[in-house]
Design an enzyme around this catalytic site. Structure first.
Site, PDB file in Angstrom:
ATOM      1  N   HIS A  22       0.961  -0.815  -0.166  1.00  0.00           N
ATOM      2  CA  HIS A  22      -0.058   0.225   0.028  1.00  0.00           C
ATOM      3  C   HIS A  22       0.989   0.844   0.396  1.00  0.00           C
ATOM      4  O   HIS A  22       0.477   1.661  -0.234  1.00  0.00           O
ATOM      5  CB  HIS A  22      -0.901   0.124   1.396  1.00  0.00           C
ATOM      6  CG  HIS A  22      -1.802  -1.096   1.122  1.00  0.00           C
ATOM      7  ND1 HIS A  22      -2.399  -2.170   0.369  1.00  0.00           N
ATOM      8  CD2 HIS A  22      -3.056  -0.142   0.589  1.00  0.00           C
ATOM      9  CE1 HIS A  22      -3.517  -2.106   0.463  1.00  0.00           C
ATOM     10  NE2 HIS A  22      -3.676  -1.501   0.209  1.00  0.00           N
ATOM     11  N   LYS A  78      -9.585  -7.560   7.823  1.00  0.00           N
ATOM     12  CA  LYS A  78     -10.599  -7.369   9.109  1.00  0.00           C
ATOM     13  C   LYS A  78     -10.611  -6.521  10.450  1.00  0.00           C
ATOM     14  O   LYS A  78      -8.981  -5.435   9.733  1.00  0.00           O
ATOM     15  CB  LYS A  78      -9.842  -8.789  10.444  1.00  0.00           C
ATOM     16  CG  LYS A  78      -8.686  -8.106  10.893  1.00  0.00           C
ATOM     17  CD  LYS A  78      -8.228  -9.442  11.675  1.00  0.00           C
ATOM     18  CE  LYS A  78      -6.668  -9.371  11.947  1.00  0.00           C
ATOM     19  NZ  LYS A  78      -6.295  -8.965  12.522  1.00  0.00           N
TER      20      LYS A  78
END
Lengths: 192, 326
Positions: free
Chosen positions: A36, A103
């Site tokens: 990322h 999550k």
């Protein structure tokens, strides 16, 4: 139960609402912390055709190399998504990604990104590494394996009925926000 | 409860059959200096990575029973049980994050710690090659991953704590502590004005509630908390982690602390965070608290949060060389 196959269109994604249970099929692209940062800072062009309309999975798998040189996923549950909060919205926009699986949920910046780009946040059961690895039918490709190491590489996998729940939709809804507020109120009462 | 998965694990005979230790294995205690622990430690890692302790499984099943059937909390706990059964059956890691690998080795006089450490490191390397552990040890700044779970700078990973004791046997405990739950651990310095926590047990309670609310589902709830009151910044955290090794359902030896743990566990389960932060009544499986000394100026509350997949195992090698796993 809703079945979706990648690549996914903006129209399909806009129909999803918080709480929808979805079975994902087709390709997913794995990326987490190093990936990322790399996508935000370097915006590599080569990833564009790989990511358009796709779903990014926040996951660092346990992999096994088979004797014939192919790879298998041994354990592949989601990692905590909030670490990608500084990057996610921009990654969604740059690469026209339609969904993220992880999550723990994400924050306001990502929620705004989901609304702007037309994408959702899918939640998978953390720790269910064995169970979710069973839904991975094939490892189609891997990028940056040498550079990032196996937990951080861009693995491209094919999944069958990969079970997720929409917990942040493209209309500003967030199940995480609701649970957080309620638990904060309860905590205030317990601490009074 | 038609869709409910039963938590039936493989039999101990089956576990024994898959063991990397040859049948009838005995460690040679006659020469403690040259004793080789590599193989027993490798077997310890195999079991820790793929087979969850029974007390944790029981607590998850109890949590599932307390949730409304068909709710997201119920289904999530059921998925966790399914995952436990699968990982055990296939001997694959319960979770892809096989964590920071932490050992506590207690041994009689005469064992060479330098040799034992080398052997433990070798066992970790081999377990990584077998995909029982993910290569989880990277250089902090470059992120470079040597791929073998060994600290690229010194000997910081795997973490090995040694203690010489008076007993004749060797005890080796291992914990695989995932990064997600490690990230939601917290250390408070009392008094803490922000949460209104003073230097007493009420203040400690506020810290714990605050940490659990901040963690939400990010530490993979339902969690198990180890809480050390006091110590310095290092010993407090160290103790808090060790407290996670305690079996769920066992009492705290200090009666007042035991009552505190039980009442707090019940309170935390009214927060509504639930499994994976989805909402529900199963937010923590247990809280283990211990009081330590402190410097008069310092009052730390150190909290380690362990995910629901609390992977810990203990190997005891008796004085006659017989290994047993718990």
């Amino acid at each position: 139960m809703i079945r979706l196959t990648t690549p996914i269109t903006e129209e399909q994604i806009r129909q999803l609402k918080c709480g929808d249970e979805v079975l994902l099929n087709g390709r997913l692209v794995l990326s987490r912390d190093i990936g990322h940062k790399y996508m935000k800072e370097q915006k590599p062009e080569w990833l564009k055709p790989i990511l358009e309309g796709m779903v990014i999975y926040h996951c660092g798998p346990v992999v096994k190399k088979n004797p014939d040189g192919t790879w298998s996923f041994v354990a592949a549950g989601p990692t905590t998504s909030i670490r990608e909060e500084p990057y996610q919205a921009e990654v969604l926009d740059t690469y026209k990604v339609r969904g993220v699986i992880g999550k723990g949920g994400m924050g306001k910046k990502t929620s705004e990104g989901l609304q702007k780009t037309g994408a959702v946040y899918f939640h998978a059961t953390g720790g269910a590494g064995s169970l979710l690895a069973q839904r991975v039918k094939r490892v189609a490709d891997v990028h940056m394996l040498e550079e990032f190491g196996s937990p951080e590489a861009f693995w491209v996998i094919e999944v069958e009925d990969f079970p997720v729940v929409v917990t942040m939709d493209s209309h500003g809804g967030s199940l995480h926000e609701i649970v957080l507020k309620k638990s904060q109120e309860r905590a205030a009462a317990l601490m009074a | 409860m038609a869709e409910c998965t039963l938590p039936t694990l493989t039999t101990l005979d089956e576990v024994q059959r898959k063991s990397v230790l040859p049948e009838g294995y005995r460690a040679d205690f006659s020469q403690l200096r040259t004793l080789d622990l590599t193989l027993p430690v490798k077997e310890l890692i195999r079991r820790a990575s793929s087979r969850l302790p029974q007390d944790i499984i029981d607590a998850l099943v109890k949590g599932r029973e307390s949730e409304e059937e068909g709710s997201r909390a119920f289904n999530t706990l059921d998925d966790m049980v399914k995952n436990i059964v699968l990982a055990d059956g296939h001997v694959t890691p319960l979770c892809q994050d096989t964590g920071t690998v932490i050992f506590w080795i207690r041994h009689p006089f005469g064992l060479s710690q330098a040799r034992a450490k080398k052997q433990v490191r070798q066992a970790v390397v081999e377990a990584t090659q077998l995909s029982w552990l993910r290569p989880n040890c990277v250089a902090s700044l470059s992120g470079k991953n040597p791929g073998n779970n060994l600290d690229p700078f010194h000997e910081g990973h795997p973490v090995v704590h040694f203690e010489e004791w008076e007993k004749p046997e060797i005890e080796i405990a291992v914990m695989l502590k995932g990064g997600g739950c490690e990230n939601v651990g917290a250390q408070y310095r009392l008094p803490d004005v922000a949460i209104g926590a003073g230097r007493d047990i009420k203040g400690v309670r506020k810290c714990i509630i605050d940490a659990v609310v901040k963690a939400q589902g990010q530490g993979c709830s339902p969690g198990i908390l180890g809480v050390a009151i006091g110590g310095d910044r290092v010993t407090g955290y160290e103790k808090s982690k060790e407290l996670i090794l305690r079996k769920l359902g066992t009492s705290n030896p200090v009666p007042e602390m035991d009552a505190f743990e039980k009442a707090l566990t019940a309170d935390l389960n009214t927060l509504g965070v639930g499994p994976m932060g989805y909402g529900g009544t199963t937010t923590v499986l247990g809280v283990h608290v211990e009081e330590m000394f402190r410097h008069p100026a310092s009052f730390y509350v150190s909290i380690s949060y362990m995910c629901w997949s609390s992977r810990r195992r203990t190997l005891t090698i008796a004085a006659d060389g017989t290994p047993s796993f718990d």
